[in-house]
Scaffold this motif. Sequence first.
Motif, short mmCIF file in Angstrom:
data_model
loop_
_atom_site.label_atom_id
_atom_site.label_comp_id
_atom_site.label_asym_id
_atom_site.label_seq_id
_atom_site.Cartn_x
_atom_site.Cartn_y
_atom_site.Cartn_z
N ILE A 77 -45.70 -26.44 -11.12
CA ILE A 77 -45.28 -25.77 -12.35
C ILE A 77 -45.45 -24.26 -12.28
O ILE A 77 -44.91 -23.53 -13.10
N ALA A 78 -46.16 -23.78 -11.30
CA ALA A 78 -46.33 -22.34 -11.12
C ALA A 78 -45.07 -21.69 -10.54
O ALA A 78 -44.98 -20.47 -10.46
N HIS A 79 -44.10 -22.49 -10.17
CA HIS A 79 -42.88 -21.97 -9.54
C HIS A 79 -41.69 -22.11 -10.50
O HIS A 79 -41.45 -23.15 -11.09
N GLN A 114 -35.86 -26.89 -12.88
CA GLN A 114 -35.43 -28.24 -12.53
C GLN A 114 -35.92 -29.24 -13.58
O GLN A 114 -35.17 -30.13 -14.00
N SER A 115 -37.14 -29.08 -14.04
CA SER A 115 -37.68 -29.96 -15.08
C SER A 115 -36.91 -29.80 -16.38
O SER A 115 -36.62 -30.78 -17.07
N GLU A 119 -36.66 -18.51 -19.35
CA GLU A 119 -37.26 -18.63 -18.01
C GLU A 119 -36.41 -17.87 -16.99
O GLU A 119 -36.93 -17.10 -16.19
N GLU A 120 -35.13 -18.08 -17.01
CA GLU A 120 -34.22 -17.46 -16.04
C GLU A 120 -34.15 -15.95 -16.26
O GLU A 120 -34.06 -15.20 -15.30
N GLY A 121 -34.18 -15.54 -17.50
CA GLY A 121 -34.06 -14.11 -17.79
C GLY A 121 -35.36 -13.34 -17.65
O GLY A 121 -35.39 -12.14 -17.89
N GLY A 122 -36.42 -13.99 -17.26
CA GLY A 122 -37.69 -13.31 -17.09
C GLY A 122 -38.38 -12.97 -18.40
O GLY A 122 -39.21 -12.07 -18.46
N PHE A 123 -38.06 -13.69 -19.44
CA PHE A 123 -38.61 -13.42 -20.78
C PHE A 123 -40.13 -13.39 -20.77
O PHE A 123 -40.75 -12.61 -21.47
#
Length: 146
Positions: free
Chosen positions: A79-81, A87-88, A115-119
């Motif tokens: 979960i650190a990645h 994927q989850s 998550e993808e946008g680095g929020f």
Amino acid sequence: MANLNERVKVYIIQLLACYEAPSEVALAVKEEFGIKIERSHVQRYDPTKVAGINLSKKFRVIFDETRAEFLAEIRKVPIAHKAYRLQSLQCLLNKYKQNGNYTQMLSTLEQAAKEEGGFYYKKLKTGNLDFNNKVLEFYNQIRDKP
């Protein structure tokens, strides 16, 4: 102030190296060794704090080695990645889509976009076009998957 033996000092240093709060360390020392110490005393064993500036080289080495081992172990936790988290979220999205749970789908899409946008890693400025484009691109990728 309690006079601590080396075993207790190493215990304190190792907990601090694993990012435990001084109050939690003080409580752990009381439970483990029956010794009551103050938070301010605990901070003297953390070389990353002002109070720990005079920590001996021997204890600094223990702190640095413990911190390095701790961080290496964290890297092994899936979960650190970011890829694992995405994927989850994709699996959840598929489940919600199949069940017709549109409220949860939207929530999952929002979570994935963040998550993808680095929020969670940087402050975003209002109207950040690069972020908005990433969110839209990610949404389109997910929307087209079964």
